[in-house]
Design an enzyme around this catalytic site. Structure first.
Site, PDB file in Angstrom:
ATOM      1  N   ARG A   1       2.516   2.277 -17.545  1.00  0.00           N
ATOM      2  CA  ARG A   1       2.060   3.495 -18.217  1.00  0.00           C
ATOM      3  C   ARG A   1       3.195   4.502 -18.330  1.00  0.00           C
ATOM      4  O   ARG A   1       4.246   4.366 -17.705  1.00  0.00           O
ATOM      5  CB  ARG A   1       0.859   4.056 -17.450  1.00  0.00           C
TER       6      ARG A   1
ATOM      7  N   LYS B   1       2.348   4.159 -13.089  1.00  0.00           N
ATOM      8  CA  LYS B   1       2.258   5.411 -13.837  1.00  0.00           C
ATOM      9  C   LYS B   1       3.163   6.417 -13.148  1.00  0.00           C
ATOM     10  O   LYS B   1       3.038   6.618 -11.938  1.00  0.00           O
ATOM     11  CB  LYS B   1       0.823   5.939 -13.866  1.00  0.00           C
TER      12      LYS B   1
ATOM     13  N   HIS C   1       2.699  -8.582  -7.288  1.00  0.00           N
ATOM     14  CA  HIS C   1       1.372  -8.729  -7.863  1.00  0.00           C
ATOM     15  C   HIS C   1       0.346  -7.815  -7.198  1.00  0.00           C
ATOM     16  O   HIS C   1       0.515  -7.389  -6.067  1.00  0.00           O
ATOM     17  CB  HIS C   1       0.891 -10.182  -7.780  1.00  0.00           C
TER      18      HIS C   1
ATOM     19  N   TYR D   1      -1.126  -0.966  -7.400  1.00  0.00           N
ATOM     20  CA  TYR D   1      -1.168   0.254  -8.205  1.00  0.00           C
ATOM     21  C   TYR D   1      -0.124   1.204  -7.646  1.00  0.00           C
ATOM     22  O   TYR D   1      -0.153   1.551  -6.456  1.00  0.00           O
ATOM     23  CB  TYR D   1      -2.536   0.938  -8.186  1.00  0.00           C
TER      24      TYR D   1
ATOM     25  N   ASN E   1      10.405  -3.703  -1.382  1.00  0.00           N
ATOM     26  CA  ASN E   1       9.426  -4.752  -1.647  1.00  0.00           C
ATOM     27  C   ASN E   1       8.031  -4.160  -1.463  1.00  0.00           C
ATOM     28  O   ASN E   1       7.729  -3.591  -0.417  1.00  0.00           O
ATOM     29  CB  ASN E   1       9.601  -5.927  -0.688  1.00  0.00           C
TER      30      ASN E   1
ATOM     31  N   ASN F   1      -2.683   8.345  -5.049  1.00  0.00           N
ATOM     32  CA  ASN F   1      -1.995   9.556  -5.477  1.00  0.00           C
ATOM     33  C   ASN F   1      -2.924  10.715  -5.825  1.00  0.00           C
ATOM     34  O   ASN F   1      -2.455  11.825  -6.013  1.00  0.00           O
ATOM     35  CB  ASN F   1      -1.091   9.253  -6.679  1.00  0.00           C
ATOM     36  N   TYR F   2      -4.217  10.496  -5.884  1.00  0.00           N
ATOM     37  CA  TYR F   2      -5.159  11.523  -6.344  1.00  0.00           C
ATOM     38  C   TYR F   2      -6.151  11.841  -5.238  1.00  0.00           C
ATOM     39  O   TYR F   2      -6.814  10.951  -4.701  1.00  0.00           O
ATOM     40  CB  TYR F   2      -5.887  11.014  -7.592  1.00  0.00           C
TER      41      TYR F   2
ATOM     42  N   ALA G   1       0.671  -5.544   7.309  1.00  0.00           N
ATOM     43  CA  ALA G   1      -0.443  -5.811   6.398  1.00  0.00           C
ATOM     44  C   ALA G   1      -1.618  -4.894   6.712  1.00  0.00           C
ATOM     45  O   ALA G   1      -1.922  -4.608   7.865  1.00  0.00           O
ATOM     46  CB  ALA G   1      -0.870  -7.269   6.518  1.00  0.00           C
TER      47      ALA G   1
END
Length: 179
Positions: free
Chosen positions: A59, A77, A89, A92, A103, A112-113, A149
């Site tokens: 984006r 974004k 893979h 976001y 990595n 982020n929001y 993890a």
């Protein structure tokens, strides 16, 4: 067309042009490979020798250095990737600056929001973000730091350089260089 110009004139490989959507106003470097079903929006900048997709969604505000990867089902974004940074893979990455050779493990997200405002996240050079990590912005992960993890790094709980954190919420496991 945009795809013809990229492939013929600029040396970009687009494996499946029929399923790839690239808007006008993108910069994509030579020897970059774009896999099927990827979307690259206006204003995105991608360096040379990068891999995009399949099914990536880059984006506006995304900038990838050279030798980077935004792989299968990665969405970005306002994300900056330093040279050599890879997200293979299922990630976001929004409102984030990633240093060189970072990595990003599968299933990791930058939250982020906060429901009212978007916040920035910074990840230092050579950091390793483990699979399923949630970075709750605003937060900083230092150079050479690592998350295990399924780690959740809460907002404003920065991870120092050379430190490994695990758990939810994240706690220091050890400082690199310790026995």
């Amino acid at each position: 067309s945009i795809l013809d110009e990229l492939m013929i004139e600029q040396g970009v490989t687009v494996y499946e042009p029929a399923t790839t959507y690239i808007e006008a106003g993108c910069k994509i470097g030579r020897d970059t490979v774009i896999y099927p079903n990827s979307v690259i929006r206006a204003g995105v900048e991608i360096g040379e020798h990068c891999e995009i997709g399949p099914f990536a969604h880059l984006r506006p505000g995304t900038k990838l250095g050279n030798h980077c990867k935004a792989g299968a089902f990665v969405e970005t974004k306002n994300a900056t990737f330093g040279d050599g940074t890879k997200s293979g893979h299922l990630a976001y990455l929004g409102d984030v600056t990633l240093g060189a050779n970072v990595n990003i493990g599968a299933g990791s997200i930058v939250a982020n929001y906060d429901g009212q405002k978007k916040h920035q996240t910074e990840v230092g050079d050579n950091a390793f973000i483990g699979c399923g990590t949630v970075l709750v912005a605003p937060v900083k992960v230092g150079k050479n730091a690592q998350t295990g993890a399924n780690t959740v790094v809460p907002h404003n709980k920065d991870v120092p350089e050379n430190t490994i954190v695990v758990g939810a919420p994240a706690r220091v496991l050890k400082t690199k260089g310790e026995g």
